[in-house]
Motif scaffolding. Structure first.
Motif, mmCIF file in Angstrom:
data_model
loop_
_atom_site.group_PDB
_atom_site.id
_atom_site.type_symbol
_atom_site.label_atom_id
_atom_site.label_comp_id
_atom_site.label_asym_id
_atom_site.label_seq_id
_atom_site.Cartn_x
_atom_site.Cartn_y
_atom_site.Cartn_z
ATOM 1 N N GLY A 263 0.813 -1.206 0.000
ATOM 2 C CA GLY A 263 0.000 0.000 0.000
ATOM 3 C C GLY A 263 0.846 1.255 0.000
ATOM 4 N N LYS A 287 -1.499 5.137 -0.631
ATOM 5 C CA LYS A 287 -1.780 3.898 -1.363
ATOM 6 C C LYS A 287 -1.871 4.039 -2.888
ATOM 7 N N SER A 290 0.948 2.173 -5.023
ATOM 8 C CA SER A 290 0.742 0.734 -5.241
ATOM 9 C C SER A 290 -0.349 0.488 -6.258
ATOM 10 N N TRP A 297 -4.496 -1.816 -4.438
ATOM 11 C CA TRP A 297 -4.317 -0.807 -3.397
ATOM 12 C C TRP A 297 -3.289 -1.237 -2.353
ATOM 13 N N ASP A 298 -3.148 -2.530 -2.119
ATOM 14 C CA ASP A 298 -2.216 -3.033 -1.120
ATOM 15 C C ASP A 298 -1.027 -3.743 -1.755
#
Length: 460
Positions: A263, A287, A290, A297-298
């Motif tokens: 993120g 975030k 990423s 998002w992570d």
């Protein structure tokens, strides 16, 4: 501190920076000339012929300066980078030879007909010559980018007796990063040319908004910007994902990330400090980094601390050149979008601030290409062939004094030669394109009656 290696790198960067400007312009301009001549043959409208002749002179000047700068640049492989040439010659030598045989010979063979043969060989044969020159510029980009991409993501070779030996030409030519680099560079060339054409068209519209030749070139340029700029953003994203897979240290430097994290934020601005191993004064969006790089998002982004200090590229240079390139790309897309709105409002030729915007954006394509090239090449360091040969191993045993002297000579000669050439190109761009050709084929002089100025023809 400056040493022979750093000076040799600066010299090569200086010469290649001058060189890349001209091919990136002529690649797009050759295709533009192809379209103009095709439109003239199809419609019989002499305004297209006037525009063709207007840009043909500029193409000839840029092509000539590109050839000269390319020859000078290539000498440095033997003088400053002998060990690199000895190691990689079995791979890069044939690729560069293919560029000469299939691209440069094609361009040179038909260039004379393109420049001087319209009234000698007939329109259709002349159009064939223009087509061959345009194809030749694309072939040239193909082979040069294949060679450069092999240095970025080497494949299809083995090392025998201290030299790279090709085991698969297919894998060497179509190495993992080549398709992305080729698309990204060709689109950049087209976008750069469209911005120059648009700026010249805007310049003449600011002087006379009823100038039909200026209307046509401005309209065509804005269509290209509106279409190609968004495509380039998508191509750039795909190129970035490929770079993340094969050169994660470069991406970490581009993004200013020193810590590996899930993120990861998008750092808009900041100053990567190589000694402190952190990006100071960072302005971040949580975030989003990423999401852009991994589409998650992570997603995990590897930081520069995961690489040994001697294996890290110069983060401040890569970080900022990347942002210059992206920032200009966003402005290009904005220009295309605004032009579409003005076209919808039927004010494309009357919107003074749009013309000024296009005029200011004229050189932005060249700046973006140089910034992107610096990002690519500096981001590859400390490798000259990524993961295979370090730059410190590639240099010839030449004294710093000799390299400094040749670099100073390059700066002086280039400033004179290319300064005069560029000034002549700008002077040619300042001429009214309506005076390039008359319906009878004579070159018109200032004060003569130009070709038709009615604004209700095709292309507008």
């Amino acid at each position: 501190m400056l040493d022979a290696e750093i000076l040799a790198r600066i010299q090569f960067a200086f010469t290649i920076s001058f060189h890349i400007i001209f091919p990136s312009f002529t690649i797009g301009l050759a295709s533009f000339l192809f379209v103009l001549e095709a439109l003239w043959l199809r419609t019989g409208d002499d305004t297209y012929l006037a525009l063709f002749k207007f840009w043909l002179k500029i193409f000839a000047l840029a092509f000539g300066m590109g050839v000269v700068s390319g020859i000078v640049m290539s000498y440095q492989f033997g003088t400053n980078w002998g060990p690199f040439s000895e190691f990689s010659g079995g791979v890069l030598g044939p690729l560069l030879a293919y560029e000469v045989l299939s691209a440069f010979f094609l361009e040179a063979g038909f260039l004379g007909i393109m420049l001087f043969g319209l009234n000698r060989v007939g329109p259709k044969l002349h159009f064939t010559a223009t087509t061959m020159v345009a194809i030749g510029t694309l072939f040239s980009a193909f082979w040069i980018l294949s060679a450069n991409s092999w240095m970025q993501t080497p494949d299809g070779f083995t090392i025998e007796n201290g030299r790279a030996v090709v085991t698969s030409w297919w894998d060497a030519i179509f190495n993992p990063s080549f398709p992305y680099r080729l698309v990204h560079m060709v689109l950049a060339a087209y976008l750069t040319t469209s911005l120059v054409v648009g700026a010249v068209g805007a310049w003449h519209l600011l002087r006379d908004r009823d100038n039909r030749a200026a209307r046509i070139m401005f309209s065509m340029a804005m269509w290209m910007a509106a279409i190609v700029a968004p495509i380039q953003i998508v191509a750039g994203d795909m190129h970035g994902l490929n770079t993340l897979e094969h050169q994660p240290a470069k991406v970490a430097a581009m993004e200013g990330h020193f810590e590996t994290q899930n993120g990861a934020p998008l750092i808009l601005f900041g100053w990567p400090d190589m000694d402190a191993e952190t990006t100071k004064y960072a302005l971040e969006i949580p975030k989003l980094g990423s999401m852009i790089l991994t589409h998650d998002w992570d997603g995990k982004i590897v930081g520069l601390k995961d690489f040994a200090p001697e294996d890290r590229p110069n983060a401040p240079i890569v970080f900022w050149t990347f942002r210059i390139m992206v920032g200009l790309g966003v402005l290009m897309a904005l220009l295309g979008l605004v032009s579409l709105f003005a076209r919808y409002r039927k004010t494309l030729y009357d919107c003074t601030w749009l013309h000024r915007f296009a005029l200011v954006m004229g050189p932005s394509g060249f700046i973006a290409i140089l910034a992107g090239w610096f990002t690519t090449e500096v981001g590859r360091q400390p490798w000259v062939i990524y993961g295979v040969m370090r730059t410190s191993e590639a240099g010839s045993p030449i004294s710093m004094t000799i390299i400094a002297g040749s670099l100073a000579a390059f700066v002086i000669v280039y400033a004179i030669v290319f300064g005069v050439g560029t000034a002549y190109i700008l002077r040619a761009m300042n001429l009214d394109p309506r005076f390039a050709h008359s319906p009878k084929g004579e070159v018109l002089r200032a004060g003569s009656r130009p070709v038709a100025d009615t604004p209700n023809q095709a292309g507008e």
